[in-house]
Design a protein around this motif. Structure first.
Motif, PDB file in Angstrom:
ATOM      1  N   VAL A  87      15.659  16.234  27.959  1.00 18.07           N
ATOM      2  CA  VAL A  87      16.437  17.383  28.403  1.00 18.07           C
ATOM      3  C   VAL A  87      15.560  18.246  29.304  1.00 18.07           C
ATOM      4  O   VAL A  87      14.442  18.608  28.922  1.00 18.07           O
ATOM      5  CB  VAL A  87      16.917  18.220  27.196  1.00 18.07           C
ATOM      6  CG1 VAL A  87      17.607  19.488  27.672  1.00 18.07           C
ATOM      7  CG2 VAL A  87      17.839  17.389  26.317  1.00 18.07           C
ATOM      8  N   VAL A  88      16.066  18.557  30.482  1.00 18.29           N
ATOM      9  CA  VAL A  88      15.386  19.509  31.344  1.00 18.29           C
ATOM     10  C   VAL A  88      16.228  20.780  31.338  1.00 18.29           C
ATOM     11  O   VAL A  88      17.340  20.809  31.863  1.00 18.29           O
ATOM     12  CB  VAL A  88      15.232  18.987  32.789  1.00 18.29           C
ATOM     13  CG1 VAL A  88      14.569  20.040  33.667  1.00 18.29           C
ATOM     14  CG2 VAL A  88      14.428  17.701  32.795  1.00 18.29           C
ATOM     15  N   GLU A 123       9.916  32.526  23.216  1.00 19.83           N
ATOM     16  CA  GLU A 123      11.016  33.420  22.864  1.00 19.83           C
ATOM     17  C   GLU A 123      12.343  32.875  23.391  1.00 19.83           C
ATOM     18  O   GLU A 123      13.370  32.940  22.709  1.00 19.83           O
ATOM     19  CB  GLU A 123      10.755  34.825  23.416  1.00 19.83           C
ATOM     20  CG  GLU A 123      11.897  35.826  23.253  1.00 19.83           C
ATOM     21  CD  GLU A 123      12.270  36.128  21.802  1.00 19.83           C
ATOM     22  OE1 GLU A 123      11.466  35.818  20.907  1.00 19.83           O
ATOM     23  OE2 GLU A 123      13.371  36.648  21.565  1.00 19.83           O
ATOM     24  N   PHE A 124      12.340  32.284  24.578  1.00 22.87           N
ATOM     25  CA  PHE A 124      13.556  31.709  25.154  1.00 22.87           C
ATOM     26  C   PHE A 124      14.109  30.605  24.251  1.00 22.87           C
ATOM     27  O   PHE A 124      15.300  30.554  23.948  1.00 22.87           O
ATOM     28  CB  PHE A 124      13.236  31.144  26.544  1.00 22.87           C
ATOM     29  CG  PHE A 124      14.448  30.687  27.314  1.00 22.87           C
ATOM     30  CD1 PHE A 124      15.111  31.551  28.164  1.00 22.87           C
ATOM     31  CD2 PHE A 124      14.917  29.392  27.190  1.00 22.87           C
ATOM     32  CE1 PHE A 124      16.229  31.131  28.869  1.00 22.87           C
ATOM     33  CE2 PHE A 124      16.025  28.955  27.889  1.00 22.87           C
ATOM     34  CZ  PHE A 124      16.686  29.834  28.737  1.00 22.87           C
ATOM     35  N   ARG A 125      13.212  29.753  23.798  1.00 18.75           N
ATOM     36  CA  ARG A 125      13.653  28.663  22.914  1.00 18.75           C
ATOM     37  C   ARG A 125      14.214  29.229  21.618  1.00 18.75           C
ATOM     38  O   ARG A 125      15.255  28.778  21.133  1.00 18.75           O
ATOM     39  CB  ARG A 125      12.477  27.744  22.567  1.00 18.75           C
ATOM     40  CG  ARG A 125      12.035  26.841  23.684  1.00 18.75           C
ATOM     41  CD  ARG A 125      10.739  26.125  23.280  1.00 18.75           C
ATOM     42  NE  ARG A 125      10.059  25.554  24.416  1.00 18.75           N
ATOM     43  CZ  ARG A 125      10.281  24.328  24.881  1.00 18.75           C
ATOM     44  NH1 ARG A 125      11.162  23.559  24.298  1.00 18.75           N
ATOM     45  NH2 ARG A 125       9.611  23.873  25.917  1.00 18.75           N
ATOM     46  N   PRO A 136      12.746  15.248  23.644  1.00 19.47           N
ATOM     47  CA  PRO A 136      11.810  16.046  24.439  1.00 19.47           C
ATOM     48  C   PRO A 136      12.557  17.021  25.353  1.00 19.47           C
ATOM     49  O   PRO A 136      13.568  16.651  25.955  1.00 19.47           O
ATOM     50  CB  PRO A 136      11.043  15.003  25.241  1.00 19.47           C
ATOM     51  CG  PRO A 136      11.879  13.781  25.224  1.00 19.47           C
ATOM     52  CD  PRO A 136      12.790  13.844  24.035  1.00 19.47           C
ATOM     53  N   VAL A 137      12.048  18.229  25.415  1.00 18.00           N
ATOM     54  CA  VAL A 137      12.675  19.255  26.248  1.00 18.00           C
ATOM     55  C   VAL A 137      11.638  19.853  27.167  1.00 18.00           C
ATOM     56  O   VAL A 137      10.551  20.217  26.734  1.00 18.00           O
ATOM     57  CB  VAL A 137      13.267  20.387  25.384  1.00 18.00           C
ATOM     58  CG1 VAL A 137      13.860  21.464  26.278  1.00 18.00           C
ATOM     59  CG2 VAL A 137      14.326  19.854  24.455  1.00 18.00           C
ATOM     60  N   ARG A 138      11.974  19.912  28.433  1.00 15.08           N
ATOM     61  CA  ARG A 138      11.134  20.611  29.399  1.00 15.08           C
ATOM     62  C   ARG A 138      11.863  21.861  29.829  1.00 15.08           C
ATOM     63  O   ARG A 138      13.011  21.778  30.276  1.00 15.08           O
ATOM     64  CB  ARG A 138      10.918  19.735  30.629  1.00 15.08           C
ATOM     65  CG  ARG A 138       9.600  19.011  30.640  1.00 15.08           C
ATOM     66  CD  ARG A 138       9.283  18.455  32.009  1.00 15.08           C
ATOM     67  NE  ARG A 138      10.241  17.443  32.442  1.00 15.08           N
ATOM     68  CZ  ARG A 138      10.654  17.324  33.710  1.00 15.08           C
ATOM     69  NH1 ARG A 138      10.231  18.163  34.635  1.00 15.08           N
ATOM     70  NH2 ARG A 138      11.516  16.378  34.050  1.00 15.08           N
TER      71      ARG A 138
END
Lengths: 224, 755
Positions: A87-88, A123-125, A136-138
């Motif tokens: 995931v981007v 904090e965004f996450r 996996p997340v970028r």
């Protein structure tokens, strides 16, 4: 709705308890897709110019820091773990700060480069999404005109699917980014409307849920 | 439900009445309801701290959104996988409660919230919470709490809480205290003894801390007190926590609370900045001052103040120039003892600064850009940029102006206090060693001048530059103060000076060299245009006007990319203007205005350190309405979450900058060698500005409106008004009128001095 992709989308939709529109007519008709999505449905928009991927290896989730667009990030939570999808999460920083309460746009002030972006990402996450294990997340931040940046990034990755959250309001002047992306997208776009009404759901797990405080000590107490 | 008691009604007064916040809306910050997305931001705002511990404003029973934390000031641990980034120690989550009605655990998501209100009372230094909930059964519950970190007994903190239900069944509150778990903690142990919970924490390669926690719960009411003791690197525990706690419990929580409130009253008397005509400015100032006061500790020099104080995890509690340049001036004039303790941290870390200078091939002392308890540099070397690329972080390698900033702070302290004892034993050595650093840092060029190359000034958009005007001027100033301190110390205490000369191996030739280097450094000032060039070649870069790109503030390097930013005149924060702010004496208003007019449009304010300094400089340039605009931009850094990361802690430099904008900017206060210069000018919307100052042993109260100034002194002081001559004013009340652009002579008012 193309078969393999539809199955993937269904995997997202079922745990979220969403109603899925799976009409071939809607799938290539932007106005129809937007109306169906505005009605609260999860819609896969796939214009004839967009390729139909065999699998979801790369998924692009654009975000402008508003709770409305975070609906797309919430959808990611329901990805089956270990399905090899990357995931981007693309945050396109707006020049004007969003007015929606609870918004968390990209930093406008950075005191210490070595720390601030890392902490902003954390904090965004925490604020907007939690990913299932093994996915996996970028989180990437960029600036520019949102639709162009999103489409360019989708081509560059290349993305198999764009997942876009939106407010679900079709009035004139609204959903401009969504429309522009759908018109130029190189891949199918999953339209995820923001949940309607009601207060923000609270999940209260107590401090024991926080990793910094796992252990407990019995508190001694006595009468006054 | 009509036969059930009304839980929304206040309790009757009495000795045991639950504490209440003040009514005045300008003395409190209130958050109603609960916003899951903004909760961590609220937790930062609502931290209660006393310079020794800081407890975030998390709700007692916790939520999934919470980042609860109690930080222990000055004690750091080193995670095993990251030797260079120590982090501030976490203490136990001592405020934790588990409210239960019979077998039902109460929480915000169980049933319906009828009322949820949190109030941070600045005046009393207490965080209050009221929560009414209707459970699915129809039963209503009410919970109240009040907590504080004692400012009078700094080893102590306390929590009071009570719960009631409409069906008459008791609500129990007590729960198991969560203990911290972090890679930087080597050892956490607890034991129970005489009704107390004792917790021992050992930081990995760091200090230690001890907590004793005692709770009493009777008739739906809970009282909890906690005592903390610390031991820094190589130091002994401050106190016995169980003894301190036993004594406090014998006195009772009300006595502790009363003493705490009195201490806050006293601190506000020495610090409050009162603004009439602009409630938003007033509230923002009190929020800023509350957090500044909460961060300082006048009784211990074990800790400095990190850039986020004790309010959040950001920057791991690291200390930057934020402390000396933005925070310390507030303490200089309100609690000089705290300022001294902050400088004592720098004195204690001089050996690390010497080693750092030596390792880089220089002499003297180069303080770390980021440091923890031992003064070693712990600036990250790499970071992930917004676009996902890993980029080098050069601030730790090149932002050397911090050494001059520390020297500047020492001198400011000397100017404001005339504390000879500190100067003799700590301050002089810092000034000598930082001057020595600059003499070795500058290179003699082919042009015969001295140059400081490969540096970063405050404007961090431009790395690896030469002859940064800010750095050169501060270095020159530092060298000159090094020479001045040599003369001064030789005069005050020749034997002490000789001891220092001998210990530091200082030779007369070295001192002579300082003067040569100071004179040889280019100021980057052009007398014709009256402009300083930010660094060599700056005026040749692409000229970009920030306001043409986007509404400010914005992160310029994100908007137009790092490379284009580097090649342009777009700047991050006050740089030349920072120089004019820090070294203002002798500058004409014309010069300040010319530089403000040049650099302000090119500044993106991509740092929380920028707006308040622009406010202060605009005020000194006579641009009062622009100054007010920047004042409000500075005030919004945390309260409007302009930074976007208030969730990770309050920005103390922005708070200190706001005080400077009010007192140094609009108040026009400048400490000079021979006097305190005062020149207050207010923006249109401010009808009155009033604040106290401590200056060289005299307590001064200033009150100004748009045309009149009142000065109240408790002892004699040399004071100059506007650009007038210094005059000795004896203890008493004085008044002056603004006539045109000049203040009249201060005339004594015969009425008795105000209390």
């Amino acid at each position: 709705m193309p078969g393999a992709l539809a199955a993937r989308v269904a995997a997202l939709a079922v745990p979220a308890n969403w109603k899925v529109t799976a009409s071939r007519a809607v799938a290539a008709d932007l106005a129809g897709a937007l109306h169906a999505s505005a009605a609260g449905r999860l819609v896969l928009f796939s214009p004839p110019s967009a390729g139909i991927p065999e699998r979801l290896a790369q998924m692009l989730v654009p975000h402008d820091g508003t709770p409305a667009t975070s609906a797309a990030l919430q959808a990611i939570r329901h990805l089956p773990p270990g399905n090899h999808t990357e995931v981007v999460a693309l945050h396109v920083a707006a020049t004007n700060a969003p007015s929606e309460p609870g918004s968390f746009p990209a930093l406008r002030m950075v005191d210490h480069d070595g720390h601030d972006w890392r902490e902003w990402r954390e904090e965004f996450r925490r604020r907007f999404f939690r990913c299932p294990p093994g996915v996996p997340v970028r989180l990437q931040v960029t600036a520019g005109l949102s639709p162009e940046v999103i489409v360019r990034t989708a081509r560059m990755i290349p993305a198999d699917l764009i997942v876009m959250g939106w407010g679900g309001v079709l009035k004139a002047g609204r959903a401009l980014t969504l429309r522009a992306v759908c018109e130029a997208t190189p891949c199918p776009v999953l339209l995820v409307p923001a949940p309607r009404g009601g207060r923000t759901h609270l999940r209260t797990e107590g401090a024991r849920g926080h990793p910094m405080y796992r252990r407990r000590a019995s508190i001694a107490h006595s009468g006054l | 439900m009509s036969d059930l008691p009304d839980l929304s009604a206040p309790d009757s007064d009495g000795a045991d009445a639950f504490p209440e916040p003040v009514d005045d809306p300008l003395w409190k910050l209130e958050v109603v309801d609960y916003d899951r997305l903004r909760e961590r931001e609220v937790e930062s705002w609502f931290t209660v701290a006393n310079g020794r511990t800081g407890t975030r404003g998390s709700i007692e029973e916790g939520t999934a959104e919470s980042s609860p934390a109690t930080y222990v000031a000055g004690v750091y641990g080193r995670p095993p996988d990251s030797e260079t980034e120590p982090e501030l120690m976490l203490g136990p989550y001592w405020i934790y409660l588990a409210p239960r009605l019979l077998e039902t655990h109460l929480s915000l998501d169980l049933g319906e919230i009828l009322e949820h209100r949190r109030v941070l009372d600045f005046r009393q230094g207490i965080l209050f919470r009221t929560w009414r909930q209707r459970l699915p059964s129809g039963v209503e519950t009410r919970f109240r709490s009040a907590r504080f970190a004692s400012i009078s007994d700094r080893a102590l903190a306390a929590l009071e809480a009570e719960g009631r239900s409409s069906d008459g069944f008791p609500i129990t509150l007590v729960g198991e205290i969560p203990l911290p778990s972090a890679p930087s903690l080597e050892h956490v142990a607890f034991s129970r003894h005489d009704g107390l919970l004792n917790v021992e924490l050992v930081a990995r390669k760091g200090g230690r801390a001890w907590f004793s926690i005692g709770t009493s719960e009777v008739d739906n009411r809970l009282e909890r007190m906690t005592a903390v003791s610390r031991a820094g690197l190589g130091s002994e525990p401050e106190i016995s926590t169980d003894e301190a706690l036993t004594n406090a419990r014998n006195e009772g929580i009300r006595v502790l609370r009363d003493r705490h409130r009195s201490a806050w009253e006293q601190l506000w008397r020495s610090a409050d900045v009162a603004v009439e005509g602009d409630p938003q400015a007033q509230l923002s100032l009190r929020f800023a001052l509350y957090h500044l006061i909460s961060s300082g500790d006048p009784e211990s020099d074990l800790a400095s103040i990190g850039a986020r104080g004790l309010t959040g995890p950001a920057y791991q509690g690291h200390v930057f120039w934020d402390t000396e340049v933005f925070v310390l001036p507030f303490f200089l004039y309100t609690q000089p003892r705290v300022a001294r303790n902050l400088l004592a941290y720098r004195y204690r870390t001089l050996p690390a600064a010497r080693t750092r200078a030596r390792n880089l091939g220089y002499r003297g002392a180069l303080f770390a850009w980021e440091s923890a308890d031992d003064g070693e540099d712990c600036t990250p070397r790499m970071a992930v940029a917004p676009d996902g690329r890993v980029v080098p972080i050069l601030t730790g390698l090149q932002e050397h102006h911090i050494s001059a900033d520390v020297g500047w702070a020492v001198w400011q302290y000397w100017e404001a206090t005339r504390d000879e004892e500190f100067l003799l034993h700590c301050g002089a050595e810092i000034l000598v060693e930082t001057a020595r650093f600059w003499a070795s840092r500058a290179d003699r060029g082919r042009d015969g001048r001295h140059h400081i190359t490969h540096v970063i000034g405050p404007d961090e958009y431009h790395e690896d530059v030469n002859d940064n005007a800010f750095t050169n001027s501060l270095a020159k100033w530092n060298l000159e103060r090094g020479l001045e301190i040599a003369d001064l110390l030789n005069g005050i205490d020749p034997s002490r000076w000789q001891e220092l000369v001998s210990r530091l191996g200082l030779h007369q030739t070295e001192l002579a060299d300082w003067g040569v280097v100071a004179q040889g450094l280019p100021s980057m000032f052009d007398p014709e245009s009256k402009l300083y060039e930010e660094f060599a070649g700056f005026f040749q870069l692409e000229d970009i006007i920030a306001a043409d790109l986007a509404p400010r503030p914005f992160a310029g390097d994100l908007l137009i990319g790092r490379e284009r930013t580097r090649r342009s005149q777009l700047i991050k924060q006050a740089d030349v203007l920072m120089l004019l702010h820090m070294l203002p004496n002798g500058l004409s208003r014309e010069l300040v205005r010319a530089n403000y007019r040049y650099y302000e449009p090119r500044t993106s304010h991509g740092s929380s350190l920028s707006p308040s300094i622009h406010s202060a400089v605009a005020a000194s340039a006579g641009l009062y309405e622009e100054a007010l605009t920047y004042f409000h931009m500075g005030a919004a850094v945390d309260l409007s979450d302009r930074m976007g990361n208030a969730a990770l802690g309050v920005h103390l430099a922005a708070a200190g900058g706001l005080w400077q904008a009010a007192v140094i900017g609009f108040g026009g206060v400048r400490s000079q060698a021979d006097c305190l210069r005062i020149d207050p000018r207010l923006p249109h919307s401010w009808s009155r500005l009033q604040f106290p100052l401590a200056w060289r042993g005299t307590n001064i109260k200033l009150a100004a409106d748009r045309s009149r100034l009142e000065i109240d002194l408790d002892s004699a002081a040399m004071v100059a008004l506007g650009d007038g001559r210094p005059r000795r004013l004896s203890s008493g009340r004085y008044r002056a009128e603004l006539r045109g652009d000049r203040w009249s002579e201060a005339e004594e008012v015969k009425a008795p001095r105000s209390a």
